[in-house]
Design a protein around this motif. Structure first.
Motif, mmCIF file in Angstrom:
data_model
loop_
_atom_site.group_PDB
_atom_site.id
_atom_site.type_symbol
_atom_site.label_atom_id
_atom_site.label_comp_id
_atom_site.label_asym_id
_atom_site.label_seq_id
_atom_site.Cartn_x
_atom_site.Cartn_y
_atom_site.Cartn_z
ATOM 1 N N VAL A 141 -5.724 -11.544 3.836
ATOM 2 C CA VAL A 141 -6.405 -10.578 2.981
ATOM 3 C C VAL A 141 -5.908 -10.787 1.553
ATOM 4 O O VAL A 141 -4.709 -10.693 1.291
ATOM 5 C CB VAL A 141 -6.105 -9.140 3.449
ATOM 6 C CG1 VAL A 141 -6.806 -8.122 2.560
ATOM 7 C CG2 VAL A 141 -6.507 -8.971 4.911
ATOM 8 N N VAL A 142 -6.837 -11.106 0.644
ATOM 9 C CA VAL A 142 -6.449 -11.373 -0.737
ATOM 10 C C VAL A 142 -6.945 -10.234 -1.611
ATOM 11 O O VAL A 142 -8.146 -9.973 -1.669
ATOM 12 C CB VAL A 142 -7.052 -12.708 -1.229
ATOM 13 C CG1 VAL A 142 -6.603 -13.008 -2.649
ATOM 14 C CG2 VAL A 142 -6.660 -13.849 -0.295
ATOM 15 N N PRO A 188 -18.607 -8.202 -0.677
ATOM 16 C CA PRO A 188 -18.612 -7.877 0.758
ATOM 17 C C PRO A 188 -17.457 -6.940 1.148
ATOM 18 O O PRO A 188 -17.630 -6.062 1.976
ATOM 19 C CB PRO A 188 -18.463 -9.239 1.437
ATOM 20 C CG PRO A 188 -18.901 -10.245 0.430
ATOM 21 C CD PRO A 188 -18.639 -9.660 -0.924
ATOM 22 N N TYR A 189 -16.291 -7.143 0.551
ATOM 23 C CA TYR A 189 -15.152 -6.263 0.848
ATOM 24 C C TYR A 189 -14.611 -5.697 -0.448
ATOM 25 O O TYR A 189 -14.283 -6.440 -1.377
ATOM 26 C CB TYR A 189 -14.044 -7.038 1.564
ATOM 27 C CG TYR A 189 -14.541 -7.786 2.777
ATOM 28 C CD1 TYR A 189 -14.969 -7.096 3.908
ATOM 29 C CD2 TYR A 189 -14.596 -9.176 2.772
ATOM 30 C CE1 TYR A 189 -15.452 -7.774 5.019
ATOM 31 C CE2 TYR A 189 -15.072 -9.866 3.886
ATOM 32 C CZ TYR A 189 -15.502 -9.159 4.999
ATOM 33 O OH TYR A 189 -15.978 -9.841 6.083
ATOM 34 N N HIS A 190 -14.556 -4.381 -0.512
ATOM 35 C CA HIS A 190 -14.067 -3.741 -1.739
ATOM 36 C C HIS A 190 -13.577 -2.338 -1.420
ATOM 37 O O HIS A 190 -13.971 -1.754 -0.399
ATOM 38 C CB HIS A 190 -15.197 -3.670 -2.777
ATOM 39 C CG HIS A 190 -16.378 -2.889 -2.284
ATOM 40 N ND1 HIS A 190 -16.429 -1.518 -2.351
ATOM 41 C CD2 HIS A 190 -17.516 -3.278 -1.672
ATOM 42 C CE1 HIS A 190 -17.560 -1.094 -1.808
ATOM 43 N NE2 HIS A 190 -18.234 -2.140 -1.381
ATOM 44 N N PRO A 191 -12.687 -1.806 -2.270
ATOM 45 C CA PRO A 191 -12.237 -0.426 -2.043
ATOM 46 C C PRO A 191 -13.318 0.551 -2.548
ATOM 47 O O PRO A 191 -14.279 0.142 -3.190
ATOM 48 C CB PRO A 191 -10.985 -0.336 -2.902
ATOM 49 C CG PRO A 191 -11.204 -1.320 -4.004
ATOM 50 C CD PRO A 191 -12.047 -2.422 -3.439
ATOM 51 N N TYR A 250 -8.585 -2.323 3.972
ATOM 52 C CA TYR A 250 -8.705 -3.376 4.989
ATOM 53 C C TYR A 250 -8.308 -2.837 6.369
ATOM 54 O O TYR A 250 -9.033 -3.035 7.349
ATOM 55 C CB TYR A 250 -7.831 -4.583 4.627
ATOM 56 C CG TYR A 250 -7.635 -5.553 5.784
ATOM 57 C CD1 TYR A 250 -8.620 -6.474 6.126
ATOM 58 C CD2 TYR A 250 -6.460 -5.520 6.558
ATOM 59 C CE1 TYR A 250 -8.449 -7.343 7.212
ATOM 60 C CE2 TYR A 250 -6.280 -6.383 7.639
ATOM 61 C CZ TYR A 250 -7.280 -7.292 7.959
ATOM 62 O OH TYR A 250 -7.111 -8.124 9.033
ATOM 63 N N PHE A 251 -7.155 -2.155 6.458
ATOM 64 C CA PHE A 251 -6.719 -1.630 7.760
ATOM 65 C C PHE A 251 -7.789 -0.698 8.332
ATOM 66 O O PHE A 251 -8.056 -0.702 9.533
ATOM 67 C CB PHE A 251 -5.381 -0.880 7.643
ATOM 68 C CG PHE A 251 -4.237 -1.757 7.173
ATOM 69 C CD1 PHE A 251 -4.037 -3.020 7.721
ATOM 70 C CD2 PHE A 251 -3.361 -1.320 6.170
ATOM 71 C CE1 PHE A 251 -2.987 -3.836 7.289
ATOM 72 C CE2 PHE A 251 -2.321 -2.124 5.732
ATOM 73 C CZ PHE A 251 -2.131 -3.385 6.288
ATOM 74 N N TYR A 252 -8.403 0.073 7.449
ATOM 75 C CA TYR A 252 -9.435 1.015 7.880
ATOM 76 C C TYR A 252 -10.708 0.274 8.315
ATOM 77 O O TYR A 252 -11.212 0.480 9.416
ATOM 78 C CB TYR A 252 -9.736 1.996 6.745
ATOM 79 C CG TYR A 252 -10.638 3.112 7.167
ATOM 80 C CD1 TYR A 252 -10.143 4.217 7.863
ATOM 81 C CD2 TYR A 252 -12.009 3.065 6.889
ATOM 82 C CE1 TYR A 252 -10.970 5.236 8.281
ATOM 83 C CE2 TYR A 252 -12.849 4.091 7.301
ATOM 84 C CZ TYR A 252 -12.323 5.176 7.994
ATOM 85 O OH TYR A 252 -13.149 6.184 8.418
ATOM 86 N N GLU A 265 -7.346 7.266 11.257
ATOM 87 C CA GLU A 265 -7.519 8.349 10.280
ATOM 88 C C GLU A 265 -6.373 8.398 9.260
ATOM 89 O O GLU A 265 -6.541 8.888 8.153
ATOM 90 C CB GLU A 265 -7.638 9.701 10.994
ATOM 91 C CG GLU A 265 -9.003 9.927 11.586
ATOM 92 C CD GLU A 265 -10.129 9.605 10.598
ATOM 93 O OE1 GLU A 265 -10.145 10.234 9.511
ATOM 94 O OE2 GLU A 265 -10.965 8.730 10.895
ATOM 95 N N GLN A 266 -5.206 7.897 9.697
ATOM 96 C CA GLN A 266 -4.076 7.926 8.769
ATOM 97 C C GLN A 266 -4.297 6.985 7.580
ATOM 98 O O GLN A 266 -3.892 7.282 6.460
ATOM 99 C CB GLN A 266 -2.772 7.588 9.495
ATOM 100 C CG GLN A 266 -1.552 7.888 8.627
ATOM 101 C CD GLN A 266 -0.248 7.655 9.357
ATOM 102 O OE1 GLN A 266 -0.146 7.919 10.553
ATOM 103 N NE2 GLN A 266 0.750 7.160 8.645
ATOM 104 N N TYR A 267 -4.943 5.842 7.844
ATOM 105 C CA TYR A 267 -5.235 4.929 6.728
ATOM 106 C C TYR A 267 -6.156 5.628 5.723
ATOM 107 O O TYR A 267 -6.037 5.463 4.519
ATOM 108 C CB TYR A 267 -5.840 3.615 7.232
ATOM 109 C CG TYR A 267 -4.874 2.811 8.067
ATOM 110 C CD1 TYR A 267 -3.719 2.273 7.504
ATOM 111 C CD2 TYR A 267 -5.089 2.619 9.430
ATOM 112 C CE1 TYR A 267 -2.808 1.553 8.283
ATOM 113 C CE2 TYR A 267 -4.192 1.895 10.207
ATOM 114 C CZ TYR A 267 -3.052 1.371 9.630
ATOM 115 O OH TYR A 267 -2.159 0.671 10.384
#
Ligand SMILES: *[C@@H]1O[C@H](CO)[C@@H](O)[C@H](O)[C@H]1NC(C)=O
Ligand SMILES: *[C@@H]1O[C@H](CO)[C@@H](O)[C@H](O)[C@H]1NC(C)=O
Length: 382
Positions: free
Chosen positions: A67-68, A101-104, A118-120, A239-241
């Motif tokens: 994961v970058v 494609p992947y973003h917060p 990512y963990f979520y 849910e914690q993430y």
């Protein structure tokens, strides 16, 4: 008629049946014994270390996501082009591009936000190992012995060791994050220039883990570049993430600070350990197979490096002096014009100049021999 068997001498008959019995015994018991040994013990990979060998199981290679954490103007192509980790999948999280494609959810909280996202996001679709890093291939965040290179680090990283430790920091040295660089959470009201996040740690820890009694010391090497197994990620409820993401979204702390508070919390999240600082020489050997033999040899190597650094500093002082030689000589001549004779002053300056260049040659020789000693030790270790 006499059968051929009974014709044989008695000792030979005893010998034959005994051999057969021993053979059967070895086959039966030996095989059973082999079967009872777990596969990990039979198939081992041996790593050299002083005082014996250290073994890690062989077997099918684990699956890996890299994961970058990046922003859209950062170049992380090295992750796709230069890594030799077999079967590794690169998952770029782009902080500031909501179409990526992947973003917060929001560009806030630096890499911590993206790691939690990512963990979520991947909670139900995790590989055996997730490695989470920054977008830079080279930076001081990576240890000097690893050439400050994430490419070198990941190409040497032992994935079995990751599986064995379950969670670990890719950085090995203690300078930032362990010992003097550890966080003391009781120092909530003290400003600290080197650890600006320290005074926020108590609040951050409480808010993230809903705990009142929190550890006094939090210690792990700095910089938030980590590797963690699927089991450890799943040991935290999904849910914690989300809770950690929400904290990062809502905290009034500056990004640099909120992101940095997480540097000191990953080991707690995944191992429930407040302090996770493995001995440097062991960690280098087990994680990257850089083995100096033992603690003494490792310490000696570090001392050589520090010695080289000191010599380097002294040499640059001398060089600077030489560069400004003309001005220095003139100043001295001017200052002493009225007192001593000009010739005397000039003579004294010449003497100083000579002593200086002699010293320079001496230091250069010393530095060259220390560098050679470092080079040889490193070549043997890596
Ligand atoms: C954002 O991501 C999309 C999808 O990958 C891409 O097409 C676009 O060029 C990116 N924008 C920027 C500013 O990088
Ligand atoms: C943490 O800081 C407090 C307050 O300065 C101090 O009394 C305490 O000894 C420190 N703890 C450790 C383990 O150094």
């Amino acid at each position: 008629m006499i059968s051929p068997v009974s014709n044989r001498p008695r000792t030979s008959r005893v010998f034959v049946s005994l051999s057969a019995a021993i053979f059967l015994f070895i086959c039966f018991v030996g095989r059973r014994h082999m079967h009872e040994l777990p596969i990990e013990v039979i198939e081992q990979h041996v790593v050299k270390q002083s005082g014996g060998a250290y073994r890690i199981p062989k077997g099918a290679l684990p699956s890996v996501n890299l994961v970058v954490a990046a922003t859209s103007n950062e170049d992380y192509s090295w992750a796709k082009n230069d890594l030799k980790v077999p079967g590794m999948v690169v998952v770029p999280y782009i902080a500031d591009n909501m179409s990526a494609p992947y973003h917060p959810q929001m560009n806030k909280g630096h890499e911590a936000m993206m790691y939690h996202q990512y963990f979520y996001d991947f909670y139900d679709n995790l590989p055996d190992i997730s490695i989470l890093v920054h977008s830079q291939s080279h930076s001081w965040h990576v240890d000097q012995l690893l050439d400050q290179s994430m490419i070198f680090s990941l190409n040497h990283l032992d994935l079995r060791e990751v599986q064995q430790r379950q969670f670990l920091n890719l950085r090995v040295t203690w300078g930032f994050g362990c010992m003097a660089g550890a966080i003391n959470t009781t120092r909530a009201n003290e400003e600290s220039g080197v650890l600006p996040e320290q005074k926020e740690m108590q609040e951050a820890f409480r808010a993230n883990f809903n705990l009142y009694d929190i550890p006094e010391i939090l210690a792990t090497p700095c910089c938030s570049q980590i590797a963690v197994t699927k089991e450890r990620i799943l040991s935290v409820p999904k849910e914690q993430y989300k809770h950690h993401i929400d904290w990062l979204l809502n905290t009034p702390l500056e990004d640099a600070i909120s992101g940095r508070t997480w540097e000191h919390m990953w080991q707690y999240l995944f191992l429930q350990k407040a302090i996770d600082c493995p001995l440097e020489h062991k960690a280098y050997c087990r994680l990257y197979h850089i083995c100096f033999g033992g603690r003494e040899q490792y310490d000696e190597f570090i001392e050589l490096q520090q010695g080289a650094q000191k010599l380097d500093q002294e040499l640059s002082k001398i060089n600077e002096f030489e560069e400004h030689w003309e001005e220095y000589g003139k100043e001295k001549e001017d200052a002493e014009e009225n007192g001593e004779k000009n010739e005397d002053v000039k003579g004294a300056i010449e003497v100083e100049k000579k002593a200086n260049s002699k010293m320079k040659i001496k230091l250069q020789r010393e530095l060259a021999s220390i560098r050679e000693a470092i080079r040889i030790r490193k070549e043997i270790a890596v």
